[in-house]
Motif scaffolding. Structure first.
Motif, PDB file in Angstrom:
ATOM      1  N   ASP A 122       0.818  -1.209   0.000  1.00  0.00           N
ATOM      2  CA  ASP A 122       0.000   0.000   0.000  1.00  0.00           C
ATOM      3  C   ASP A 122       0.856   1.265   0.000  1.00  0.00           C
ATOM      4  O   ASP A 122       0.560   2.238   0.696  1.00  0.00           O
ATOM      5  N   THR A 161       7.002  -5.888  12.239  1.00  0.00           N
ATOM      6  CA  THR A 161       5.666  -5.293  12.317  1.00  0.00           C
ATOM      7  C   THR A 161       5.628  -4.045  13.188  1.00  0.00           C
ATOM      8  O   THR A 161       4.546  -3.508  13.457  1.00  0.00           O
ATOM      9  N   ASP A 165      -0.065  -0.744  11.235  1.00  0.00           N
ATOM     10  CA  ASP A 165      -1.445  -0.967  11.637  1.00  0.00           C
ATOM     11  C   ASP A 165      -1.791  -2.439  11.406  1.00  0.00           C
ATOM     12  O   ASP A 165      -1.036  -3.176  10.767  1.00  0.00           O
ATOM     13  N   PRO A 166      -2.922  -2.901  11.943  1.00  0.00           N
ATOM     14  CA  PRO A 166      -3.243  -4.331  11.849  1.00  0.00           C
ATOM     15  C   PRO A 166      -3.285  -4.874  10.424  1.00  0.00           C
ATOM     16  O   PRO A 166      -2.846  -6.004  10.174  1.00  0.00           O
ATOM     17  N   ARG A 167      -3.780  -4.091   9.459  1.00  0.00           N
ATOM     18  CA  ARG A 167      -3.845  -4.571   8.079  1.00  0.00           C
ATOM     19  C   ARG A 167      -2.439  -4.759   7.502  1.00  0.00           C
ATOM     20  O   ARG A 167      -2.140  -5.775   6.861  1.00  0.00           O
ATOM     21  N   ALA A 168      -1.563  -3.774   7.729  1.00  0.00           N
ATOM     22  CA  ALA A 168      -0.200  -3.873   7.214  1.00  0.00           C
ATOM     23  C   ALA A 168       0.565  -4.992   7.911  1.00  0.00           C
ATOM     24  O   ALA A 168       1.350  -5.708   7.283  1.00  0.00           O
ATOM     25  N   ARG A 170      -0.711  -7.727   9.035  1.00  0.00           N
ATOM     26  CA  ARG A 170      -1.201  -8.974   8.441  1.00  0.00           C
ATOM     27  C   ARG A 170      -0.511  -9.232   7.107  1.00  0.00           C
ATOM     28  O   ARG A 170      -0.147 -10.372   6.791  1.00  0.00           O
ATOM     29  N   THR A 171      -0.312  -8.180   6.306  1.00  0.00           N
ATOM     30  CA  THR A 171       0.384  -8.321   5.033  1.00  0.00           C
ATOM     31  C   THR A 171       1.808  -8.799   5.247  1.00  0.00           C
ATOM     32  O   THR A 171       2.313  -9.655   4.504  1.00  0.00           O
TER      33      THR A 171
END
Length: 247
Positions: A122, A161, A165-168, A170-171
């Motif tokens: 992203d 990590t 953020d949680p989405r990144a 997870r990626t």
């Protein structure tokens, strides 16, 4: 015939004057394995990683990464990717310029892969902004992309990590799983134990320069008590020895 280990360490010791950071460390990490490298602050993890990535020399003992002695810096660097806790970035460059610079240093010209990784993390919409304007999480993602872009045999990740953020996050976890499935060895150091419990094939706990526990997450937790987590194991094997000094 089994392939040689991705990382082989024998009797590795690192001293800084009278202070001993790592003591006679023996460790083997197989090719394609995700190895979770744990330990409290001051345990000697950073010193070990700096030796394995050729940033500092051992006081004694030996280590080989991707089949090459860590004293042969040029050969090791060709085969590794590194994300330190503070990514080495030039804040005056844009994100894309940073990655093109690193790619150029490695003679890497797969620009489609660079763009694909920017999309994956992203970063594509911000790739032409200066790195100095990025948030901590965005800098972390650029650092991870530059560690991944040349498809290294061995990937060293220190708190990958952090700041995400949680989405990144997870990626990042999905990416670690994917590169490991493609036979990249991942040496993962983090204080976020659920990440290690999810991803690691093998875990080693370093404490005051010594390797005090090693095994699969399942085996290590089984050695404590029913229902234990990796956090329980960590607290158990480190609480027996007192808190080490910062180093």
């Amino acid at each position: 015939m089994c392939p040689p280990p991705a990382i082989a360490i024998e009797n590795l010791t690192k001293r800084y004057g009278d202070a001993v950071a790592v003591t006679d460390l023996d460790l083997t990490v197989d090719s394609g394995e995700v190895f979770g490298f744990l330990g409290p602050n001051g345990a000697g993890k950073t010193s070990t990683i700096r030796i394995l990535t050729t940033l500092t020399e051992p006081t004694s003992g030996s280590a080989r990464v991707a089949g090459h002695s860590v004293t042969d810096r040029a050969s090791v660097v060709e085969h590794i990717g590194v994300l330190p806790e503070e990514p080495p970035l030039y804040e005056e460059l844009t994100g894309r310029e940073q990655l093109e610079y690193i790619a150029g240093l490695r003679g890497y010209e797969d620009w489609d892969r660079v763009e694909s990784l920017l999309e994956r993390f992203d970063l594509a919409d911000d790739a032409d902004r200066r790195v100095g304007t990025y948030s901590k999480g965005m800098k972390q993602k650029v650092g991870l992309v530059q560690a991944l872009l040349h498809e290294p045999e061995v990937l060293f990740l220190d708190e990958p990590t952090s700041g995400l953020d949680p989405r990144a996050a997870r990626t990042v976890r999905d990416t670690i799983s994917e590169v490991a499935a493609a036979d990249t060895t991942v040496f993962l150091s983090t204080h976020i134990l659920p990440v290690v419990e999810e991803l690691a094939d093998t875990v080693g706990v370093l404490y005051d320069g010594d390797l005090v526990a090693e095994g699969t997450p399942a085996d290590l937790t089984a050695d404590v008590e029913a229902g234990s987590t990796l956090e329980d194991v960590f607290l158990d094997v480190t609480s027996e020895r007192g808190q080490p000094a910062e180093r």
